[in-house]
Design an enzyme around this catalytic site. Structure first.
Site, PDB file in Angstrom:
ATOM      1  N   CYS A 151       0.492  -0.092  10.243  1.00 41.77           N
ATOM      2  CA  CYS A 151      -0.093  -0.954   9.357  1.00 41.77           C
ATOM      3  C   CYS A 151       1.040  -1.705   8.787  1.00 41.77           C
ATOM      4  O   CYS A 151       1.882  -1.463   8.107  1.00 41.77           O
ATOM      5  CB  CYS A 151      -0.890  -0.183   8.182  1.00 41.77           C
ATOM      6  SG  CYS A 151      -1.579  -1.485   7.073  1.00 41.77           S
ATOM      7  N   CYS A 187       0.845  -1.283   0.107  1.00 41.66           N
ATOM      8  CA  CYS A 187      -0.047   0.048   0.028  1.00 41.66           C
ATOM      9  C   CYS A 187       0.817   1.225   0.062  1.00 41.66           C
ATOM     10  O   CYS A 187       1.929   1.381   0.883  1.00 41.66           O
ATOM     11  CB  CYS A 187      -0.918  -0.041   1.351  1.00 41.66           C
ATOM     12  SG  CYS A 187      -2.201   1.360   1.412  1.00 41.66           S
ATOM     13  N   CYS A 216     -19.803  -5.702   3.713  1.00 40.49           N
ATOM     14  CA  CYS A 216     -18.973  -4.370   4.209  1.00 40.49           C
ATOM     15  C   CYS A 216     -17.705  -4.536   3.540  1.00 40.49           C
ATOM     16  O   CYS A 216     -17.166  -5.369   3.361  1.00 40.49           O
ATOM     17  CB  CYS A 216     -18.602  -4.362   5.752  1.00 40.49           C
ATOM     18  SG  CYS A 216     -17.551  -3.189   6.211  1.00 40.49           S
ATOM     19  N   ARG A 232     -18.019  -1.904  18.234  1.00 35.78           N
ATOM     20  CA  ARG A 232     -17.089  -3.262  17.832  1.00 35.78           C
ATOM     21  C   ARG A 232     -16.120  -3.505  18.578  1.00 35.78           C
ATOM     22  O   ARG A 232     -15.182  -2.380  18.387  1.00 35.78           O
ATOM     23  CB  ARG A 232     -16.755  -3.382  16.380  1.00 35.78           C
ATOM     24  CG  ARG A 232     -16.323  -4.721  16.012  1.00 35.78           C
ATOM     25  CD  ARG A 232     -15.964  -5.259  14.607  1.00 35.78           C
ATOM     26  NE  ARG A 232     -17.427  -5.054  13.917  1.00 35.78           N
ATOM     27  CZ  ARG A 232     -17.474  -4.590  12.994  1.00 35.78           C
ATOM     28  NH1 ARG A 232     -16.752  -3.560  12.178  1.00 35.78           N
ATOM     29  NH2 ARG A 232     -18.669  -4.536  12.116  1.00 35.78           N
ATOM     30  N   CYS A 292     -19.365   2.572   8.685  1.00 31.79           N
ATOM     31  CA  CYS A 292     -18.514   2.016   9.749  1.00 31.79           C
ATOM     32  C   CYS A 292     -17.290   2.843  10.050  1.00 31.79           C
ATOM     33  O   CYS A 292     -16.538   2.705   9.143  1.00 31.79           O
ATOM     34  CB  CYS A 292     -18.349   0.544   9.329  1.00 31.79           C
ATOM     35  SG  CYS A 292     -17.173  -0.251  10.466  1.00 31.79           S
ATOM     36  N   CYS A 320     -16.811  -8.688   5.971  1.00 31.04           N
ATOM     37  CA  CYS A 320     -15.987  -7.326   5.480  1.00 31.04           C
ATOM     38  C   CYS A 320     -14.823  -7.490   4.684  1.00 31.04           C
ATOM     39  O   CYS A 320     -13.983  -8.167   4.894  1.00 31.04           O
ATOM     40  CB  CYS A 320     -15.613  -6.925   6.773  1.00 31.04           C
ATOM     41  SG  CYS A 320     -16.859  -6.715   7.895  1.00 31.04           S
TER      42      CYS A 320
HETATM   43  N1  SAM Z   1      -6.446   0.753   3.086  1.00 25.90           N
HETATM   44  C1  SAM Z   1      -7.747   0.897   3.616  1.00 25.90           C
HETATM   45  C2  SAM Z   1      -7.786   2.072   4.358  1.00 25.90           C
HETATM   46  O1  SAM Z   1      -7.006   2.160   5.383  1.00 25.90           O
HETATM   47  O2  SAM Z   1      -8.774   2.960   4.322  1.00 25.90           O
HETATM   48  C3  SAM Z   1      -8.633  -0.229   4.180  1.00 25.90           C
HETATM   49  C4  SAM Z   1      -7.800  -1.118   4.930  1.00 25.90           C
HETATM   50  S1  SAM Z   1      -7.419  -0.500   6.541  1.00 25.90           S
HETATM   51  C5  SAM Z   1      -6.270  -2.049   6.829  1.00 25.90           C
HETATM   52  C6  SAM Z   1      -8.412  -0.591   7.609  1.00 25.90           C
HETATM   53  C7  SAM Z   1      -8.164  -0.014   9.230  1.00 25.90           C
HETATM   54  O3  SAM Z   1      -7.750  -1.161   9.788  1.00 25.90           O
HETATM   55  C8  SAM Z   1      -7.425   1.181   9.188  1.00 25.90           C
HETATM   56  O4  SAM Z   1      -8.063   2.374   8.971  1.00 25.90           O
HETATM   57  C9  SAM Z   1      -6.926   0.998  10.726  1.00 25.90           C
HETATM   58  O5  SAM Z   1      -7.956   1.631  11.518  1.00 25.90           O
HETATM   59  C10 SAM Z   1      -7.255  -0.769  11.110  1.00 25.90           C
HETATM   60  N2  SAM Z   1      -5.981  -1.211  11.243  1.00 25.90           N
HETATM   61  C11 SAM Z   1      -4.980  -1.494  10.229  1.00 25.90           C
HETATM   62  N3  SAM Z   1      -3.647  -1.857  10.803  1.00 25.90           N
HETATM   63  C12 SAM Z   1      -3.980  -2.178  12.142  1.00 25.90           C
HETATM   64  C13 SAM Z   1      -3.440  -2.392  13.255  1.00 25.90           C
HETATM   65  N4  SAM Z   1      -2.040  -2.997  13.108  1.00 25.90           N
HETATM   66  N5  SAM Z   1      -3.915  -2.427  14.626  1.00 25.90           N
HETATM   67  C14 SAM Z   1      -5.201  -1.919  14.681  1.00 25.90           C
HETATM   68  N6  SAM Z   1      -5.951  -1.625  13.727  1.00 25.90           N
HETATM   69  C15 SAM Z   1      -5.466  -1.633  12.435  1.00 25.90           C
HETATM   70 FE1  SF4 Z   2      -2.902   1.227   3.309  1.00 22.84          FE
HETATM   71 FE2  SF4 Z   2      -2.732  -0.135   5.814  1.00 22.84          FE
HETATM   72 FE3  SF4 Z   2      -3.161   2.854   5.659  1.00 22.84          FE
HETATM   73 FE4  SF4 Z   2      -4.969   1.039   4.879  1.00 22.84          FE
HETATM   74  S1  SF4 Z   2      -4.203   1.219   6.705  1.00 22.84           S
HETATM   75  S2  SF4 Z   2      -4.290   2.885   3.700  1.00 22.84           S
HETATM   76  S3  SF4 Z   2      -3.818  -0.496   3.925  1.00 22.84           S
HETATM   77  S4  SF4 Z   2      -1.325   1.433   4.960  1.00 22.84           S
END
Ligand code: SAM
Ligand code: SF4
Ligand code: DTB
Length: 357
Positions: A102, A95, A170, A302, A230, A139
């Site tokens: 992340c 990404c 979702c 949640r 959500c 989801c």
């Molecule tokens: N890439 C898209 C975005 O960020 O909008 C969708 C996927 S992203 C993984 C969805 C959400 O997962 C993030 O906004 C974050 O709030 C949560 N998330 C991601 N990595 C995480 C982590 N290591 N621990 C807790 N929540 C996490």
């Molecule tokens: Fe990309 Fe992860 Fe950020 Fe979603 S949360 S935009 S997957 S880096």
């Protein structure tokens, strides 16, 4: 003699004596306070919370906070039901965004294998298994900054196929334009997940490649398209309590509360910028759930990522504080979640059953 109110009205026992000790949260002049539901104003949920009021909730003695959250919860939901969602990463890794938490950010060396968008048939197989295991919502998450139109065609096919299995749908695909949100709505999408992640003040410490306002713009596009929202955030990222106050304050003062509010505990992934964050006190996590419940009384809250690091007792406190949804299945997107058998046992021990949709 003890009167069994539940035989008179199925929901009456939720009111039984509960509201008496709950003081109204600053009922403004000219507004009607409902003595049975002081968290409402003129019969509606509040969008006018001040940041100070949210801070006062966080500062309550723990027992007072939990009592109040549980009282609110019982007025709006069946107290022993949780909504069951299952997650699938339909496009993993690589990404271009730099979200500090992340595993999927190209800025991080996490050893995660990036993959292309899954085939619709493989998604249907996973969704069918999730439905058969008891999930009512599926989801699908993609590691994109925003979807390309060609990719959106494929996601719309996935949404239509999962919906025809009888599940709620979702997706979380990053930023959306209004036109993209409308296409998703037409394909049958029920919910779009897009988190604000943290307070507006702390946000810049976590992400630099898109702004807090970008997030709000996407949320507005999703709303305008008629898709359920959500939206929640992550705690345990080194933020202060005031940042947690700020995060809930933004969510609870949106023009409409998100229907679903995921509260994630940071999954500390090796190789990410936040991997060495100090673990959050479980009591502070429970407080965040409780304040979300009180401030957004009709939203499903949640207990999201992070259950794998929590004791069963801490999770039980989260349910007591008003959490009424979980991710079910041994995998979140890229990290671990409790095994199904463990969750089945925990829910049975607590007398909690699955919410129908
Ligand atoms: N890439 C898209 C975005 O960020 O909008 C969708 C996927 S992203 C993984 C969805 C959400 O997962 C993030 O906004 C974050 O709030 C949560 N998330 C991601 N990595 C995480 C982590 N290591 N621990 C807790 N929540 C996490
Ligand atoms: Fe990309 Fe992860 Fe950020 Fe979603 S949360 S935009 S997957 S880096
Ligand atoms: C949300 O608030 N939590 C989910 C979902 N929305 C997409 C994601 C949690 C991800 C946890 C880290 C991982 O598994 O990669």
């Amino acid at each position: 003699m003890r009167i069994d109110f539940s035989s008179l009205h199925p929901f009456l026992d939720r009111y039984n004596g509960m509201t008496i000790a709950v003081e109204p949260p600053g009922t403004a002049k000219g507004h009607t306070m409902n003595a049975l539901a002081p968290e409402l104003r003129d019969g509606n949920v509040r969008h006018d919370w001040t940041r100070a009021e949210i801070g006062q909730l966080f500062a309550l003695p723990f027992a007072d906070l939990i009592f109040r959250a549980q009282s609110v919860h019982r007025r709006h939901f069946a107290p022993n039901e949780v909504q069951i969602s299952t997650l699938l990463s339909i496009k993993t890794g690589g990404c271009p965004e730099d979200c500090g938490y992340c595993s999927q950010s190209a800025f991080h060396e996490t050893g995660l294998k990036a993959s292309k968008l899954m085939d619709v048939s493989a998604v249907i197989a996973d969704a069918t298994a999730a439905r058969d295991a008891g999930a009512t919502r599926f989801c699908m998450g993609a590691a994109w900054r925003s979807p390309k139109d060609r990719d959106l065609d494929a996601v719309c096919d996935m949404v239509g196929a999962v919906k025809s299995l009888g599940m709620e749908t979702c997706v979380t695909l990053g930023m959306l334009t209004g036109a993209q949100a409308k296409r998703l709505k037409q394909s049958g999408l029920d919910y779009y997940n897009h988190n604000i992640d943290t307070s507006p003040e702390y946000y810049g410490q976590i992400i630099s490649t898109r702004t807090f306002q970008d997030r709000l713009d996407t949320l507005a596009a999703v709303r305008a398209a008629g898709i359920h929202v959500c939206c929640g955030g992550i705690v345990g990222m080194g933020e202060s309590e005031d940042d947690r106050v700020g995060m809930i304050h933004v969510l609870a003062t949106l023009p409409e509360h998100p229907e679903s509010v995921p509260i994630n505990l940071l999954m500390r992934v090796e190789g990410t910028r936040l991997a060495a964050s100090a673990p959050l006190d479980a009591i502070d996590f429970v407080r965040t759930i409780a304040v979300a419940r009180i401030a957004m009384p009709k939203s499903v809250v949640r207990l999201s990522a992070g259950r794998d690091q929590m004791s069963d007792e801490a999770q039980a406190l989260c349910f007591l504080a008003g959490a009424n949804s979980i991710f079910y299945g041994a995998r979140l997107l890229t990290t671990a979640n409790p095994e199904e058998s463990h969750d089945n046992r925990l829910l049975a021990r607590l007398g909690i059953s699955a919410m129908a949709h």
